[in-house]
Write a protein that holds these residues in place. Sequence first.
Motif, PDB file in Angstrom:
ATOM      1  N   PHE A  26      -2.517   4.409   6.405  1.00  0.00           N
ATOM      2  CA  PHE A  26      -2.829   5.499   5.478  1.00  0.00           C
ATOM      3  C   PHE A  26      -2.196   5.253   4.114  1.00  0.00           C
ATOM      4  CE2 PHE A  26      -2.351   9.790   3.708  1.00  0.00           C
ATOM      5  CZ  PHE A  26      -3.676  10.192   3.766  1.00  0.00           C
ATOM      6  N   ARG A  27      -0.950   4.829   4.116  1.00  0.00           N
ATOM      7  CA  ARG A  27      -0.267   4.527   2.852  1.00  0.00           C
ATOM      8  C   ARG A  27      -0.999   3.409   2.108  1.00  0.00           C
ATOM      9  NH1 ARG A  27       5.638   4.252   3.819  1.00  0.00           N
ATOM     10  NH2 ARG A  27       5.416   6.487   3.574  1.00  0.00           N
ATOM     11  N   ALA A  28      -1.481   2.427   2.841  1.00  0.00           N
ATOM     12  CA  ALA A  28      -2.231   1.331   2.220  1.00  0.00           C
ATOM     13  C   ALA A  28      -3.522   1.849   1.578  1.00  0.00           C
ATOM     14  CB  ALA A  28      -2.542   0.256   3.252  1.00  0.00           C
ATOM     15  N   ARG A  29      -4.152   2.802   2.231  1.00  0.00           N
ATOM     16  CA  ARG A  29      -5.387   3.383   1.680  1.00  0.00           C
ATOM     17  C   ARG A  29      -5.090   4.103   0.365  1.00  0.00           C
ATOM     18  NH1 ARG A  29     -10.169   5.811   5.144  1.00  0.00           N
ATOM     19  NH2 ARG A  29      -9.764   3.790   6.001  1.00  0.00           N
ATOM     20  N   LEU A  30      -4.005   4.885   0.328  1.00  0.00           N
ATOM     21  CA  LEU A  30      -3.633   5.585  -0.907  1.00  0.00           C
ATOM     22  C   LEU A  30      -3.279   4.596  -2.010  1.00  0.00           C
ATOM     23  CD1 LEU A  30      -1.488   8.590   0.391  1.00  0.00           C
ATOM     24  CD2 LEU A  30      -3.871   8.588  -0.361  1.00  0.00           C
ATOM     25  N   LYS A  31      -2.566   3.544  -1.656  1.00  0.00           N
ATOM     26  CA  LYS A  31      -2.194   2.538  -2.666  1.00  0.00           C
ATOM     27  C   LYS A  31      -3.435   1.827  -3.202  1.00  0.00           C
ATOM     28  CE  LYS A  31       2.516   1.972  -1.306  1.00  0.00           C
ATOM     29  NZ  LYS A  31       3.677   1.211  -1.532  1.00  0.00           N
ATOM     30  N   LEU A  33      -6.404   3.161  -3.477  1.00  0.00           N
ATOM     31  CA  LEU A  33      -7.015   4.105  -4.417  1.00  0.00           C
ATOM     32  C   LEU A  33      -6.253   4.111  -5.747  1.00  0.00           C
ATOM     33  CD1 LEU A  33      -7.908   7.071  -2.033  1.00  0.00           C
ATOM     34  CD2 LEU A  33      -9.521   5.611  -3.290  1.00  0.00           C
ATOM     35  N   LYS A  34      -4.923   4.023  -5.679  1.00  0.00           N
ATOM     36  CA  LYS A  34      -4.138   3.973  -6.924  1.00  0.00           C
ATOM     37  C   LYS A  34      -4.489   2.728  -7.736  1.00  0.00           C
ATOM     38  CE  LYS A  34      -0.082   5.410  -7.615  1.00  0.00           C
ATOM     39  NZ  LYS A  34       1.228   5.979  -7.766  1.00  0.00           N
ATOM     40  N   GLY A  41      -5.525   8.505 -14.531  1.00  0.00           N
ATOM     41  CA  GLY A  41      -4.499   8.560 -15.567  1.00  0.00           C
ATOM     42  C   GLY A  41      -3.065   8.607 -15.086  1.00  0.00           C
ATOM     43  N   SER A  42      -2.777   8.148 -13.876  1.00  0.00           N
ATOM     44  CA  SER A  42      -1.385   8.204 -13.401  1.00  0.00           C
ATOM     45  C   SER A  42      -0.820   6.798 -13.210  1.00  0.00           C
ATOM     46  CB  SER A  42      -1.280   9.000 -12.094  1.00  0.00           C
ATOM     47  OG  SER A  42      -1.932   8.313 -11.060  1.00  0.00           O
ATOM     48  N   GLN A  59      -7.932  14.980  -6.297  1.00  0.00           N
ATOM     49  CA  GLN A  59      -8.656  13.717  -6.481  1.00  0.00           C
ATOM     50  C   GLN A  59      -8.484  12.821  -5.258  1.00  0.00           C
ATOM     51  OE1 GLN A  59      -7.294  11.983 -10.164  1.00  0.00           O
ATOM     52  NE2 GLN A  59      -8.126  13.684 -11.370  1.00  0.00           N
ATOM     53  N   TRP A  60      -7.246  12.657  -4.831  1.00  0.00           N
ATOM     54  CA  TRP A  60      -6.991  11.844  -3.640  1.00  0.00           C
ATOM     55  C   TRP A  60      -7.721  12.419  -2.434  1.00  0.00           C
ATOM     56  CZ3 TRP A  60      -1.169  10.950  -4.678  1.00  0.00           C
ATOM     57  CH2 TRP A  60      -0.921   9.601  -4.951  1.00  0.00           C
ATOM     58  N   ALA A  61      -7.586  13.722  -2.232  1.00  0.00           N
ATOM     59  CA  ALA A  61      -8.182  14.367  -1.059  1.00  0.00           C
ATOM     60  C   ALA A  61      -9.705  14.197  -1.056  1.00  0.00           C
ATOM     61  CB  ALA A  61      -7.811  15.845  -1.020  1.00  0.00           C
TER      62      ALA A  61
END
Length: 169
Positions: A26-31, A33-34, A41-42, A59-61
């Motif tokens: 899950f953390r890999a999926r969020l990274k 997306l980042k 803009g983050s 946005q993430w959700a």
Amino acid sequence: MLTYAAAEAVLAGMYGLGSDIQGKAFRARLKHLKRLGVPLGSNPGRGTKIWYHDEQLFQWAFCLELAEFGVDPTMVVSFIRTSWEDIFEHFKEARHRPQGPTELCFYAEPRFMAAQVSGEGKPFDYQWRDAGKVRIAGTRRCLVINLSAMVREMDILRVGADSTQPKEQ
């Protein structure tokens, strides 16, 4: 505002994921997306502490919800970039809808192959509908996300993960 850890906990909680899974796939999926640019803009640089607002969490959700349907992350991020202003306005509206037939839903008829092959058109032909008015008669395929239910769940999960409140010693 939430720290990254608190935002991650809220998002993982939406999918019933424990900390062991949260720390891996899950953390890999969020990274990923980042790296693709979500939340928009983050990118403050390495080592800078970031506080995430509702908009960024939404946005993430939303990206993760589309991933649940198997939509390619690059297509999702492209869609978010072009449509976020409209989607965010509806997230804010969804928070104030009561549970039941007036809950606000994102309703889309995906056209991924046509958009990719022709290079024209939108991958999502989407509308906003009340839950009680979602009908699929005559529609071959559609995707529905209940934004009101999603925001409600995020608000509940956020209470436990809210890092803006001072911790008692």
